[in-house]
Write a protein that holds these residues in place. Structure first.
Motif, short mmCIF file in Angstrom:
data_model
loop_
_atom_site.label_atom_id
_atom_site.label_comp_id
_atom_site.label_asym_id
_atom_site.label_seq_id
_atom_site.Cartn_x
_atom_site.Cartn_y
_atom_site.Cartn_z
N LEU A 1 0.82 -1.21 0.00
CA LEU A 1 0.00 0.00 0.00
C LEU A 1 0.85 1.26 0.00
N LEU A 2 1.87 1.28 0.83
CA LEU A 2 2.73 2.46 0.91
C LEU A 2 3.56 2.64 -0.36
N VAL A 3 4.05 1.54 -0.90
CA VAL A 3 4.81 1.63 -2.15
C VAL A 3 3.89 2.09 -3.27
N GLY A 4 2.69 1.55 -3.32
CA GLY A 4 1.72 1.99 -4.33
C GLY A 4 1.45 3.48 -4.23
N TRP A 5 1.33 3.98 -3.00
CA TRP A 5 1.10 5.41 -2.80
C TRP A 5 2.27 6.22 -3.31
N VAL A 6 3.49 5.77 -3.03
CA VAL A 6 4.68 6.49 -3.49
C VAL A 6 4.67 6.60 -5.02
N TYR A 7 4.23 5.55 -5.69
CA TYR A 7 4.23 5.56 -7.16
C TYR A 7 3.07 6.36 -7.74
N THR A 8 2.15 6.83 -6.92
CA THR A 8 1.11 7.74 -7.42
C THR A 8 1.57 9.19 -7.38
N LEU A 9 2.65 9.44 -6.65
CA LEU A 9 3.15 10.81 -6.51
C LEU A 9 3.85 11.26 -7.80
N PRO A 10 3.65 12.52 -8.19
CA PRO A 10 4.42 13.03 -9.33
C PRO A 10 5.92 13.02 -8.98
N LYS A 11 6.76 12.81 -9.98
CA LYS A 11 8.20 12.74 -9.74
C LYS A 11 8.73 14.00 -9.05
N ALA A 12 8.15 15.14 -9.37
CA ALA A 12 8.61 16.39 -8.75
C ALA A 12 8.40 16.37 -7.24
N ASP A 13 7.37 15.68 -6.77
CA ASP A 13 7.08 15.61 -5.34
C ASP A 13 8.07 14.74 -4.58
N LEU A 14 8.81 13.91 -5.28
CA LEU A 14 9.78 13.05 -4.61
C LEU A 14 10.92 13.86 -4.01
N LYS A 15 11.13 15.06 -4.50
CA LYS A 15 12.17 15.94 -3.96
C LYS A 15 11.76 16.57 -2.65
N LEU A 16 10.46 16.49 -2.33
CA LEU A 16 9.92 17.13 -1.12
C LEU A 16 9.98 16.22 0.10
N GLU A 17 10.71 15.14 0.01
CA GLU A 17 10.87 14.19 1.12
C GLU A 17 9.52 13.67 1.63
N PRO A 18 8.85 12.83 0.84
CA PRO A 18 7.55 12.28 1.25
C PRO A 18 7.60 11.48 2.55
N GLY A 19 8.74 10.86 2.86
CA GLY A 19 8.85 10.10 4.12
C GLY A 19 8.67 10.98 5.33
N ALA A 20 9.31 12.14 5.32
CA ALA A 20 9.18 13.08 6.45
C ALA A 20 7.78 13.66 6.51
N ALA A 21 7.20 13.95 5.35
CA ALA A 21 5.83 14.48 5.31
C ALA A 21 4.85 13.44 5.82
N TYR A 22 5.07 12.18 5.47
CA TYR A 22 4.21 11.09 5.93
C TYR A 22 4.27 10.99 7.45
N LEU A 23 5.47 11.07 8.01
CA LEU A 23 5.65 10.99 9.46
C LEU A 23 4.89 12.11 10.15
N THR A 24 5.04 13.32 9.67
CA THR A 24 4.37 14.47 10.28
C THR A 24 2.86 14.29 10.23
N THR A 25 2.34 13.90 9.09
CA THR A 25 0.89 13.72 8.94
C THR A 25 0.38 12.59 9.82
N CYS A 26 1.12 11.51 9.87
CA CYS A 26 0.72 10.36 10.69
C CYS A 26 0.65 10.75 12.18
N LEU A 27 1.64 11.47 12.64
CA LEU A 27 1.67 11.87 14.06
C LEU A 27 0.56 12.85 14.41
N GLU A 28 0.12 13.62 13.43
CA GLU A 28 -0.94 14.61 13.69
C GLU A 28 -2.32 13.98 13.79
N GLN A 29 -2.46 12.77 13.30
CA GLN A 29 -3.78 12.13 13.32
C GLN A 29 -4.09 11.56 14.66
#
Length: 100
Positions: A72-100
């Motif tokens: 599921l997580l890998v599938g989500w990563v592959y839905t992201l535009p390539k430009a978004d990969l520079k924005l560190e999705p792992g760190a963004a995922y952590l922040t969003t997960c902790l906020e929930q």
């Protein structure tokens, strides 16, 4: 007086339980964000989605309890535009997960 003592004991127990829950959540979010970060790195290096899923499914550093989340997580990563990969999705995922 007895009521105050009972309330204090109850509040103390609830606080300890909340701390344990927060730690478990932090550990879970961190493990998931690590999977995302690994998938992002592999995608950046040109690996295809299926190969990333298979590779991470065999990764010994990913706890068994998080293995079902890998596709599921890998599938989500592959839905992201390539430009978004520079924005560190792992760190963004952590922040969003902790906020929930």
């Amino acid at each position: 007086m007895r009521l105050l003592v009972c309330a204090a004991v109850l509040m103390s127990a609830m606080s300890a339980q909340a701390d344990e829950g927060a730690t478990a959540k932090e550990n879970s979010c961190q493990a998931q964000s690590d999977i995302v970060a690994k998938a992002v790195e592999m995608r950046r290096s040109g690996k295809r989605e299926g190969r990333v899923k298979r590779t991470l499914a065999k990764d010994a550093s990913i706890a068994e309890e998080f293995q079902p989340a890998v596709p599921l997580l890998v599938g989500w990563v592959y839905t992201l535009p390539k430009a978004d990969l520079k924005l560190e999705p792992g760190a963004a995922y952590l922040t969003t997960c902790l906020e929930q």
